[in-house]
Design an enzyme around this catalytic site. Structure first.
Site, PDB file in Angstrom:
ATOM      1  N   ALA B  28       0.834  -1.196   0.000  1.00 13.85           N
ATOM      2  CA  ALA B  28       0.000   0.000   0.000  1.00 13.85           C
ATOM      3  C   ALA B  28       0.864   1.240   0.000  1.00 13.85           C
ATOM      4  O   ALA B  28       2.056   1.208   0.269  1.00 13.85           O
ATOM      5  CB  ALA B  28      -0.925   0.014   1.214  1.00 13.85           C
ATOM      6  N   GLY B  30       0.480   5.139   1.387  1.00 13.61           N
ATOM      7  CA  GLY B  30      -0.336   6.096   2.131  1.00 13.61           C
ATOM      8  C   GLY B  30       0.109   7.513   1.846  1.00 13.61           C
ATOM      9  O   GLY B  30       0.906   7.763   0.955  1.00 13.61           O
ATOM     10  N   GLU B  34       5.020   4.425   2.566  1.00  7.89           N
ATOM     11  CA  GLU B  34       4.696   3.258   1.760  1.00  7.89           C
ATOM     12  C   GLU B  34       4.762   2.066   2.699  1.00  7.89           C
ATOM     13  O   GLU B  34       5.593   2.032   3.597  1.00  7.89           O
ATOM     14  CB  GLU B  34       5.740   3.023   0.677  1.00  7.89           C
ATOM     15  N   LYS B  53       7.020  -0.144   7.039  1.00 11.30           N
ATOM     16  CA  LYS B  53       6.454   1.144   6.656  1.00 11.30           C
ATOM     17  C   LYS B  53       7.593   2.134   6.489  1.00 11.30           C
ATOM     18  O   LYS B  53       8.305   2.446   7.436  1.00 11.30           O
ATOM     19  CB  LYS B  53       5.492   1.606   7.746  1.00 11.30           C
ATOM     20  N   ASP B 157      -6.308   9.703  14.619  1.00 12.39           N
ATOM     21  CA  ASP B 157      -6.573   9.307  13.235  1.00 12.39           C
ATOM     22  C   ASP B 157      -7.322   7.981  13.202  1.00 12.39           C
ATOM     23  O   ASP B 157      -7.011   7.100  12.413  1.00 12.39           O
ATOM     24  CB  ASP B 157      -5.241   9.227  12.468  1.00 12.39           C
TER      25      ASP B 157
HETATM   26  N1  LIG Z   1       0.743  -3.850   9.629  1.00 16.34           N
HETATM   27  C1  LIG Z   1       0.195  -3.876   8.415  1.00 16.34           C
HETATM   28  N2  LIG Z   1      -0.054  -5.042   7.795  1.00 16.34           N
HETATM   29  C2  LIG Z   1      -0.612  -5.056   6.569  1.00 16.34           C
HETATM   30  N3  LIG Z   1      -0.973  -3.971   5.876  1.00 16.34           N
HETATM   31  C3  LIG Z   1      -0.759  -2.780   6.431  1.00 16.34           C
HETATM   32  C4  LIG Z   1      -0.169  -2.660   7.711  1.00 16.34           C
HETATM   33  N4  LIG Z   1      -0.093  -1.353   8.013  1.00 16.34           N
HETATM   34  C5  LIG Z   1      -0.601  -0.696   6.974  1.00 16.34           C
HETATM   35  N5  LIG Z   1      -1.016  -1.537   6.011  1.00 16.34           N
HETATM   36  C6  LIG Z   1      -1.631  -1.203   4.740  1.00 16.34           C
HETATM   37  O1  LIG Z   1      -1.088  -0.007   4.265  1.00 16.34           O
HETATM   38  C7  LIG Z   1      -2.086   0.963   4.093  1.00 16.34           C
HETATM   39  C8  LIG Z   1      -1.513   2.334   4.314  1.00 16.34           C
HETATM   40  O2  LIG Z   1      -1.073   2.374   5.606  1.00 16.34           O
HETATM   41  P1  LIG Z   1      -0.810   3.699   6.348  1.00 16.34           P
HETATM   42  O3  LIG Z   1      -1.654   3.708   7.537  1.00 16.34           O
HETATM   43  O4  LIG Z   1       0.633   3.869   6.480  1.00 16.34           O
HETATM   44  O5  LIG Z   1      -1.241   4.802   5.314  1.00 16.34           O
HETATM   45  P2  LIG Z   1      -1.776   6.195   5.661  1.00 16.34           P
HETATM   46  O6  LIG Z   1      -0.939   7.189   4.988  1.00 16.34           O
HETATM   47  O7  LIG Z   1      -1.960   6.330   7.110  1.00 16.34           O
HETATM   48  O8  LIG Z   1      -3.124   6.097   4.942  1.00 16.34           O
HETATM   49  P3  LIG Z   1      -4.476   6.458   5.576  1.00 16.34           P
HETATM   50  O9  LIG Z   1      -4.386   7.929   5.708  1.00 16.34           O
HETATM   51  O10 LIG Z   1      -5.472   5.980   4.588  1.00 16.34           O
HETATM   52  O11 LIG Z   1      -4.562   5.771   6.901  1.00 16.34           O
HETATM   53  C9  LIG Z   1      -3.157   0.547   5.054  1.00 16.34           C
HETATM   54  O12 LIG Z   1      -4.402   1.044   4.722  1.00 16.34           O
HETATM   55  C10 LIG Z   1      -3.093  -0.954   4.908  1.00 16.34           C
HETATM   56  O13 LIG Z   1      -3.790  -1.328   3.752  1.00 16.34           O
HETATM   57 MG   LIG Z   2      -3.217   4.917   7.912  1.00 14.50          MG
END
Ligand SMILES: Nc1ncnc2c1ncn2[C@@H]1O[C@H](COP(=O)(O)OP(=O)(O)OP(=O)(O)O)[C@@H](O)[C@H]1O
Ligand SMILES: [Mg+2]
Lengths: 207, 486
Positions: B28, B30, B34, B53, B157
């Protein structure tokens, strides 16, 4: 050489100068676009095009007793109402009618502008429209009346009501303190100053 | 093209090593980071899959952000709860910060809600999820310092995309601390609050100090949205949304669903009270209320129903790794060459951080020219991922003049008000992306090994099968933007 007025451009267009209408479009694009962007973000592209197309279609019948801007907003207003009728509810369902939002927090930097926008967007549509046309588009109450098919005294009444409601919302949305005092004290000025901030916040000013 | 698209093209290729971790694939992308599936390798063929991440380069450049990210990662690492994604490690790799967490094999809640296409989740499933999130959140709220003093953490959040659902029915709140760290980065420093506009609390909107009860409001939104299938707070622009949040102006559940149980509506109303003092005081109390309601319905809130919902909407559980990935992962890394064909993609050696960073700066510059909106989109866009309409440009190309009425009118005007994409450079144009003309452009950190022709046979030190063509040519066209020299 002075800049041609809207009516002069319209005359030129009637005389066969196609680029004159382009110039009119360019000139009013940001205003019309904002009019839609703020309330039907996803359809703004389309409705802006429709408005100018509609104006082009009707331009030969345009008498010139109202300003061209008023004429444009009258068309835009009809487009808006139709669009809102088609997609009425304040209810947005996941995976069905999710729509993009426009005008982000980041595009508007000053706190007082942010709060004012939060308040302004809570007004009933008819109050939002008169406020924006008056403070942002600098239309006179008579012109607003023509654009929205209202008589001028109704417009004046709505403007007063809008200011009153804005004050109420702002009081609810802010803590007591200098920010609130500024907002309530300079409401009209700040509202006016917000115009340029929102113009083109979702769009790029055409070249 | 917007920042997201550009950045997406920049994902690190499989096989990239980041400290002790080997990237398997990106799962994914975000707003700030990433997320990759990665493998941790230890001695004696110890190997474990984790989520890695990686903070996006444009944020890594901000030392204050990095420090906050570290502080918060430290805190998050102390969270241990079945409803919280466990943070495992924090590291820095060539100037880019990353955390690793347990990998949650599943989907996030927003995906599940969207898959319901406007219908609510089954009520017991919704309650299982929300009470799970509440339990995880409560654990965070209660976290104390080593000396026993309360830390007063607020998630800020809590939103559907931050609730991960495993195919086995586990419910896990994620993104701890990062929400807090973001407040300190200049990119989002403006504004009355941080986070997603549709999941803010009234006090956040008013710019007031917040405490855990702000997260309680967000829980109320989750409850509303999962049990109704509709957004609690929506609007045509972010201010309209914020204004509604500030007044807690939501459509009453019974108006959306006439059969909505009043007892549940009461819980929603309490969680969504404008005044924090009128809400549930703790997430545990909200969870209790939900459990009480479920109990009265003779429901057991259990993972099995979540599994069912997942299977119904997403089908059979896919394997975590594809067969190719699995066999690739099974090999000993010390015997692997840098460029090997993997599942149709190519593996290139670890990509240095420098060029990515530089490119990110270029992109940021480009967007600044185009206007602020595109940048805003990636930072605060609602989870719909819907990109606002592209910035319009009035086409100045001379249109054939005509003064005729309707039928011939459209061709004249349409080009005049054509709503074109922002005038960003076509950064991912495939034609210019292939660096094959330049032999030095091979994205390879181990050139001595990898530029060898494949038919020469394996070297003693590297018995594994190698790529059958030079790595540079094997890079998919869209992987790197032009000018990018890994
Ligand atoms: N521990 C994990 N295991 C599997 N997938 C994960 C994990 N953490 C995050 N993801 C995937 O990565 C995506 C993006 O994660 P993240 O929370 O870093 O993005 P973000 O920038 O916060 O996006 P958002 O604002 O939509 O929350 C998550 O929605 C999920 O699909
Ligand atoms: Mg997120």
């Amino acid at each position: 050489m002075s800049v041609p007025s809207d009516n002069e451009l319209l005359q030129a267009w009637r005389g066969g100068d196609g680029s004159a209408f382009e110039e009119l479009t360019r000139r009013h694009y940001v205003s019309i676009r904002r009019f839609f962007d703020l309330r039907v973000a996803g359809a703004a592209d389309d409705l802006t095009q429709q408005t100018f197309l509609g104006a082009l279609e009707a331009a030969s019948r345009f008498r010139g007793d109202a300003s061209f801007r008023t004429f444009l907003f009258a068309i835009a207003h009809k487009q808006l109402l139709r669009s809102l009728r088609e997609r009425p509810a304040a209810i947005e369902r996941f995976g069905v009618d999710e729509a993009p939002t426009s005008l982000s927090m980041i595009a508007v930097r000053q706190q007082e502008h942010q709060f004012l926008l939060m308040a302004l967007t809570q007004l009933p549509l008819e109050l939002q429209l008169v406020t924006e046309l008056y403070y942002w588009e600098n239309l006179r109450t008579a012109e607003i009346g023509e654009a929205l098919s209202l008589n001028p005294s109704t417009v004046a009444g709505r403007l007063a009501r809008a200011r009153e409601l804005l004050g109420e919302h702002l009081t609810q949305m802010t803590r007591p303190g200098p920010l609130r005092d500024r907002l309530l004290g300079d409401l009209e000025q700040i509202t006016r100053a917000l115009g340029p901030v929102t113009a083109g916040a979702n769009t790029r000013t055409p070249p | 093209m917007d920042a997201t698209h550009v950045a997406r093209a920049l994902g690190l290729p499989p096989g990239t090593r980041i400290g002790r971790y080997t990237l398997v694939r990106r799962v994914a992308m975000g707003g700030m980071a990433e997320v990759y599936l990665a493998q941790l390798r230890g001695a004696e063929r110890f190997a474990k899959l984790v989520a890695l991440k990686l903070i996006l380069p444009q944020f890594a450049g901000d030392p204050e952000f990095a420090r906050m990210f570290l502080d918060e990662a430290r805190l998050a690492s102390r969270l241990q709860h079945p409803n919280v994604t466990a943070v495992l490690d924090f590291g820095e790799y060539q100037g880019e910060h990353f955390i690793t967490m347990e990998f949650v094999h599943g989907r996030h809640l927003l995906e599940l809600m969207r898959a319901h296409r406007g219908r609510p989740l089954a009520r017991d499933v919704a309650l299982t999820i929300v009470s799970g999130v509440a339990a995880g959140l409560h654990h965070m709220h209660e976290l104390r310092d080593h000396d026993g003093s309360p830390l007063g953490l607020v998630h800020r959040d809590v939103s559907p995309s931050n609730v991960l659902l495993s195919y086995e029915g586990a419910v896990k709140l994620t993104d701890f601390g990062i929400a807090k760290a973001v407040e300190h980065t200049s990119a989002t420093r403006t504004g009355a609050f941080k986070g997603k506009v549709g999941y803010a609390s009234p006090e956040q909107c008013r710019g007031e100090p917040i405490d855990r009860r702000s997260d309680l409001f967000a829980l109320g939104i989750l409850l509303y949205e999962t049990t109704l299938g509709a957004r609690a707070f929506s609007g045509p622009n972010e201010f309209a949304v914020l204004g509604r949040v500030a007044r807690a102006d939501y459509v009453p559940p019974s108006q959306i669903d006439p059969d909505y149980p009043p007892a549940l509506a009461e819980i929603v109303a309490k969680a969504l009270a404008v005044d924090p003092a009128d809400r549930f005081a703790t997430a545990a109390l909200l969870a209790d209320a939900l459990d009480g309601y479920a109990h009265a319905q003779h429901w057991r809130l259990a993972p099995a129903r979540v599994v069912e919902a997942m299977t119904t909407h997403f089908g059979e559980t896919p394997p975590i790794t594809s067969a190719d990935e699995a066999s690739w992962l099974a090999t000993d890394p010390s015997t692997r060459v840098a460029a090997t064909s993997l599942a149709g993609a190519s593996i290139v050696a670890p990509t240095p951080a420098g060029p990515r960073r530089r490119l990110a700066a270029t992109i940021a510059g480009t967007l600044a020219l185009v206007g602020t909106t595109a940048v805003a989109v990636t930072l605060v866009a609602r989870p719909s991922e819907a990109t606002p309409s592209a910035a319009p440009v009035v086409d100045t190309a001379p249109a054939a003049a005509t003064d005729e009425a309707p039928p011939s009118v459209a061709p004249v005007l349409v080009p005049t008000v054509v709503i074109a994409a922002p005038a960003a450079p076509s950064t991912a144009a495939p034609s210019t992306a292939a660096p094959s003309a330049d032999p030095t452009a091979a994205p390879n950190a181990e050139p001595a090994v990898d530029v060898e022709p494949p038919n020469k046979g394996p070297k003693r030190r590297r018995p594994t099968k190698r790529a059958d063509k030079p790595a540079a040519a094997a890079v998919p066209d869209n992987l790197y933007p032009p000018g990018y020299r890994p």
